[in-house]
Design an enzyme around this catalytic site. Structure first.
Site, PDB file in Angstrom:
ATOM      1  N   ASP A   1       2.269   2.137   3.328  1.00 22.47           N
ATOM      2  CA  ASP A   1       3.171   1.143   3.922  1.00 22.47           C
ATOM      3  C   ASP A   1       4.625   1.555   3.691  1.00 22.47           C
ATOM      4  OD1 ASP A   1       0.897  -0.388   4.293  1.00 22.47           O
ATOM      5  OD2 ASP A   1       1.380  -1.850   2.726  1.00 22.47           O
TER       6      ASP A   1
ATOM      7  N   GLU B   1      -9.183 -13.337  -1.636  1.00 22.24           N
ATOM      8  CA  GLU B   1      -8.469 -13.659  -0.402  1.00 22.24           C
ATOM      9  C   GLU B   1      -9.219 -14.778   0.288  1.00 22.24           C
ATOM     10  OE1 GLU B   1      -6.601 -10.497   1.904  1.00 22.24           O
ATOM     11  OE2 GLU B   1      -7.272 -11.490   3.720  1.00 22.24           O
TER      12      GLU B   1
ATOM     13  N   HIS C   1       0.875  -1.180   0.000  1.00 22.15           N
ATOM     14  CA  HIS C   1       0.000   0.000   0.000  1.00 22.15           C
ATOM     15  C   HIS C   1       0.907   1.224   0.000  1.00 22.15           C
ATOM     16  CE1 HIS C   1      -2.416  -2.974   2.247  1.00 22.15           C
ATOM     17  NE2 HIS C   1      -3.482  -2.363   1.813  1.00 22.15           N
TER      18      HIS C   1
ATOM     19  N   HIS D   1     -11.538 -14.013   3.144  1.00 16.39           N
ATOM     20  CA  HIS D   1     -12.688 -13.203   2.736  1.00 16.39           C
ATOM     21  C   HIS D   1     -13.767 -14.106   2.146  1.00 16.39           C
ATOM     22  CE1 HIS D   1      -9.830  -9.477   2.243  1.00 16.39           C
ATOM     23  NE2 HIS D   1      -9.746 -10.060   3.420  1.00 16.39           N
TER      24      HIS D   1
HETATM   25 CO   LIG Z   1      -7.584 -10.423   5.046  1.00 22.40          CO
HETATM   26 CO   LIG Z   2      -5.938  -9.108   1.038  1.00 23.03          CO
END
Ligand SMILES: [Co+2]
Ligand SMILES: [Co+2]
Ligand SMILES: [Co+2]
Ligand SMILES: [Co+2]
Ligand SMILES: [Co+2]
Ligand SMILES: [Co+2]
Ligand SMILES: [Co+2]
Ligand SMILES: [Co+2]
Lengths: 440, 440, 440, 440
Positions: A104, A268, A101, A271
């Site tokens: 980050d 993911e 990111h 998720h």
């Molecule tokens: Co996650």
């Molecule tokens: Co992710």
């Protein structure tokens, strides 16, 4: 602080019988499987975010990790120290890719201008690090969820100024990703959802997001970014409900805004399960809809209702997934990114390696088992038999539109048809999978 | 067996202070709320299926109900007895509408020809019953899931002959629905899903279903059926995964097959919660996507992972739902169908009435509270303020496409914008809702 | 920063028709219900922890609240400012009670000695605040979970030195609670659980906890603390599995260590639902086992798998709970503590009041409805009828042990008994509850 | 109908490289592992109930199986045909054990007298079958949940006559189990729970169950039954809440009624997960409480909220479980019972074999991996290190009661102790497990 991992050597493949906990037992990067090396198939990546930015805090407790690069100090200097440590780790663990990111890697600063300046500085640092180490960028992304300004959403915020702020970060992060040769750009809508329907206009927020994603796609083409734009579905957390709930939801969203040929999904594992699906389901759905892009290769906990982001360790869970990916052509620009967290109690430098080695061996083994399943054709031939009728006259005529409901019904009743039901063979198929996983 | 409910009179409205358990306390059919009677707003229906076809069995135990019309006997005669009892009940409980699956009302017979004959006989019976009682048909549907032939799906079956069998039932049930003046036709895909991905071709099965639904829509227009075609989403049960998982999934499906202007959703409360959504979420999503059609008004159990189909009893859950429905124009052809089951232990004839009265009073009270919320404008004005920026210059320019990602980012960084975050006011909004529910 | 709430007056009762969002509509402290005032029945408390120590951070984002007393500065001075603000709020919102963790009110310091000194200072501050405001302490507790030293448990830690550290905090916090006249002392085992069974000795950790709780009870008697020791069950979060999972689990634990007459439970609503139970279930179970102590009156979100700690707002959920509490004698030393968090987006000072007012009105209304249910005896008489057989000859003889399995079976077979099943009347009972909630 | 399985031979062990789907690849009954044969370790059983009594119906559809012994006919004759088929299957699949509910094997009849007579007849049939085949009875049980009379519970029924009826069945089934040399007797409380708290007296029902279980234990001793009494925990389904929710709940129940030394638990995998626990958790908990008895070796579906009773197929899930069982002494009277259902679509005779072979190979492989883990001591030595402090002076003194809370706190504060936190090594431990599962 490059010395943080000085006690560790580059992790080597030593084979299944190795007793060295800091070696690969199954991931042999140059081993060829079905015409490509493991490295080319798996396209592993390690992440900046959980590895180097998180200090081990959770909602009930303070950080446990005590990392040198997270101490107080000049923000840009600390960011450079973090980059030293991160690339040292990436190189030693041996993933060809990494991801980040924007904030980050570069300090967010006290204003959008400072942010923009910091990004310029740090992109040069990353470019140099990539040159030195040979690391490649799997994807970049912008964090438009952690700052308090995004508490009510970024693209879906009720305030268009916040939309503009997020757009600035995305613009900057997309350009950075292109500059660094990134192969994908990810959109994760951490705050793109609602806390309560009472204060939310669903249609309005959806249209804002639709416009934002159109702008992203237009910008991609404008700057000649040749990577893939990826949406990362998640059902909830931190929001009560996130708009990109799961792959099927994202599909409808893309169709509404004319983006289904421009955007793919980054699935993911945890998720998927938080959305009530198996990981395999989300992958199979994405493939069937032409949306499969990339994977965040973590795992959840079947008993916990939040995203635990653990390292994958189930060859059984990953084998059918790899089977579907492999027989559908494998990754294009995507890969297997460890968007994973060490456990909060795993505080030692060695734990970084244990986590990634375990994850890489798991996926590598699943790849081998999947290849074995494909080559045997045991499953594919059973499935082909099962649907054979749809290649016959009746099946083809139905699908090509030769029948209306009336003509089909009239024929069926006239013929007094009486179709028989045949075994679905589920247990047998499951045994075949296990035979390939465990029988040699 | 018309005498089954002989001890009961038609249920009357007696007002909130009534202590008669067999009277309405809140559902006053002719009371006018915001320009329409309660009856016109709520469009209640009672169902054949759970009320008169189920004998109280569950997966661990035999039937408990001992209904006279479920005894052994001549199938058509028993079907007529069942119709007598059903219409007697419908009339006494006072829902203007009812609903049925084809084989709820007509014996399935031993072949598709017998089925077809039985349907002809029973449709005349139902037509006559409607005439006698004034009952109207909210929707008809075909049961293409209970017979063993459908164990691997109906439209999504690997065998096209099973598709043809299902098409015959749907053809018959659609024609029957039209003949009886039904206002909607429902597609519930009880077996349209998978048990294991190992034997399933997701893309193939989705295309089969897409073609089937296109055939249904074409047939609707061919026969001049003016009602609405409704899909009833459900995530699972009996299948591991059902293709019409939730409203967002159905939206993507309809977009793929060009059906989004032809089909709407019939949302069942417990199906929403099994899919990981609140009931309110599914309604709000359907409205925001232009898909809202009708409601199966039951409730689930927050601790149980299957569809309990209980009668609704939460005014708190229904008030925000009614608020959204009402301020978006109310039902068109849809209504509130009690697709509800008595508890297996509720074996008395009186229990039929307790269940429906409680459900109707709950929805009626929620309607009144919702009207009060709308009239006060307390919530709508807070929401309007919250999104006001999107009616301003910046907001409009973003949405109309005046900005590219680059021009927006350049301007935002140039201006060094610093948007503030403001309270989402969730607790205050929740208190406003409760004020309307409880303050008079 | 006592001026933080200067713009607010003490919240007053204004009645159900009030339109003032900063007034009670239902909580009328001095109103008498079944012989006691609402204040005496409900024993409301507000908490230090979520209100004044949390800054609005979550796992994906930084704090949003910007509270003056959370700025950098001298720790003891900031703690005193926090106490000023907290007691100003407690007084204005009008809960008679408050609660705290040790390190909510006193700085943890850099060592256990500093902690101990800080506690001495701050206990005098709190004592003075109590004197000035008339606030009373519902319970105190020690936070043995946030510091990194507790990452692997406190009492259940593999390292006995950590056990000793936790014991020191508990000792200090118990003494403080006694000194301040606290009516209960709470044990919440935030880290008393496991992350993975692979590194965990369940039997060992359980015995450690058993010994710790025995030490707590011994200390209670030694210092003459007359309040109640409470365990607060929670199934998970932050741990994978917490040892005090739910009330039934705590009961077995207490029986094992001979503590069942010494310790009761503090039931938190959302902990109940995370454990797979309704809130009502946990309360009814605690009462049936003689363990009912106190309540943390928050609520969860039925779709989310973590503890959201929202303010209660469901009269429908609370009415049966209040009914059970009231007909079993009400609270003794326990009360209704708002262990609740504002939403992260609820950043205004007014939101503190909206949250608590909504919660207090909800519980007050549920109390009134519960009293109405008790007085009508409609439910209790149906239940008494249902179990009447157990007061008859056969029922009594079975329960007093007059029958062996053999003698009972022999008699039953000899008599060829054929018991009938009768309606469970669930829908009717639910309608009775709603009648009392909504019919006036 | 003994010819139902005539086309199948006894299943043989053929080794991991076998491609015969009707052979064992891992279960080699006579292979010795850590001093016992696989057969002695695993003590497999196959069940009557799901295999031979269920016809493939589910809550949305009719039976799919079309078994000859489920056709209409004389009940006792059909029961004998069923026994022929069942023992033919048991013998061919090669489990040394089987299990039954009373009414699985003997017709329930129209009265308790008929039931009693039928049981006499069929127990002789079973005794003879056992003699002929060498099959042994792992456990017997009574079905006190399927008949409508049990709709409101058996032992916990509001009507003591129903309690007496259930007692008669339990008496009969216990005697039968003893007569047939059964090694355990199981109590599964399918209806021992509640549907709504509104009509339920939790304390009364719990006391009824307590008395019933005491009667069972007394009867066991009276008739000299030397097997184990087992309670099978399950959280819900068919009830809303079942009293024997999970192992921890059962422990508290047994302690209350003084039965903790008399009764153990029969843990079913899917019941564990429905209760919010991992299978491993339930086993480890039972072992730590001294309650481990036997296992119903099925599996659930991580995405479905009901008991799917599938065959186990995860070596990864079973290896840590087997590790805990093996290092704690293995099964005593218990074993691995396949209380498993074929999928409703698995309608072929061969599917019976596929299901059981897959399950047996899975457990056999897990046993081998577990033995490897034990022999390596890699995990046990890490765990021993982790808790080493509790064998030191401080640890011992705490556990033996040498410290009070005050003396421990005084010493800790005086010493200003500052314990360090050390890595929990979770990822490393997980890698060790996978090394043993996959590295040869
Ligand atoms: Co996650
Ligand atoms: Co992710
Ligand atoms: Co429905
Ligand atoms: Co339903
Ligand atoms: Co709490
Ligand atoms: Co909480
Ligand atoms: Co079982
Ligand atoms: Co089961």
């Amino acid at each position: 602080m490059a010395q943080y991992f000085d006690q560790f050597e580059k992790i080597a493949y030593e084979g299944p019988e190795s007793t060295n906990p800091l070696a690969f037992r199954h991931y042999d990067a140059k081993k060829v499987i079905m015409g490509k090396t493991m490295e080319e198939h798996l396209r592993f990546g390690a992440c900046y975010w959980h590895n180097f930015c998180w200090d081990g805090f959770d909602i009930f407790g303070a950080g446990t990790f005590d990392r040198p690069w997270q101490k107080p100090g000049n923000a840009l200097e600390m960011a450079k120290m973090k980059a030293d440590v991160a690339f040292d780790f990436f190189s030693k663990v041996g993933t060809p890719y990494y991801s980040f990111h924007d904030v980050d890697v570069a300090p967010a600063g006290n204003s959008i201008k400072e942010y923009s300046e910091n990004m310029k500085v740090m992109m040069d640092v990353l470019a140099q690090k990539q040159d030195e180490t040979g690391m490649k960028l799997l994807w970049g992304t912008a964090n438009a969820f952690s700052n308090a300004r995004y508490m009510s959403g970024a693209g879906s915020n009720p305030n268009p100024e916040v939309f503009a702020y997020a757009a600035s970060q995305i613009f900057t992060a997309m350009n950075a990703t292109k500059m660094l040769g990134g192969e994908n750009y990810v959109l994760w809508g951490g705050r793109e959802g609602y806390e309560t329907l009472l204060n939310t206009d669903l249609r309005q927020e959806r249209e804002q997001l639709g416009r934002l994603f159109q702008m992203v796609v237009e910008h991609k083409h404008k700057i000649g970014f040749t990577g893939t734009i990826l949406i990362e579905p998640k059902p909830a957390e931190p929001t009560k409900h996130q708009y990109d709930y799961d792959t099927a939801t994202v599909y409808g969203f893309l169709k509404q805004f004319g983006l289904e040929d421009e955007v793919k999904v980054n699935i993911e594992v945890n998720h998927a399960t938080l959305a009530g699906h198996s990981f395999h389901h989300e992958i199979a759905t994405a493939i069937s809809l032409g949306l499969f892009g990339s994977i965040d290769a973590n795992r959840g906990d079947a008993q916990l209702g939040w995203d635990t982001d653990q390292f994958p360790n189930s060859v059984e869970e990953w084998t059918p997934v790899m089977y579907d990916i492999l027989r559908n052509g494998g990754f294009k620009t995507g890969g297997l990114m460890f968007d994973t967290k060490l456990r909060r109690q795993s505080i030692d430098p060695a734990d970084f390696f244990h986590g990634h080695i375990g994850g890489m061996d798991t996926c590598a083994l699943a790849l081998e088992k999947a290849a074995s399943l494909i080559e045997s054709q045991e499953i594919s031939s059973i499935v082909a038999d099962r649907y054979a009728g749809w290649s016959g006259d009746l099946g083809k005529a139905i699908m090509t539109g030769d029948y209306s409901l009336e003509s089909l019904a009239t024929q069926a009743i006239g013929d007094n048809i009486d179709p028989k039901h045949v075994s679905g063979r589920q247990e047998e198929l499951e045994n075949i999978v296990n035979k390939h996983i465990f029988s040699k």
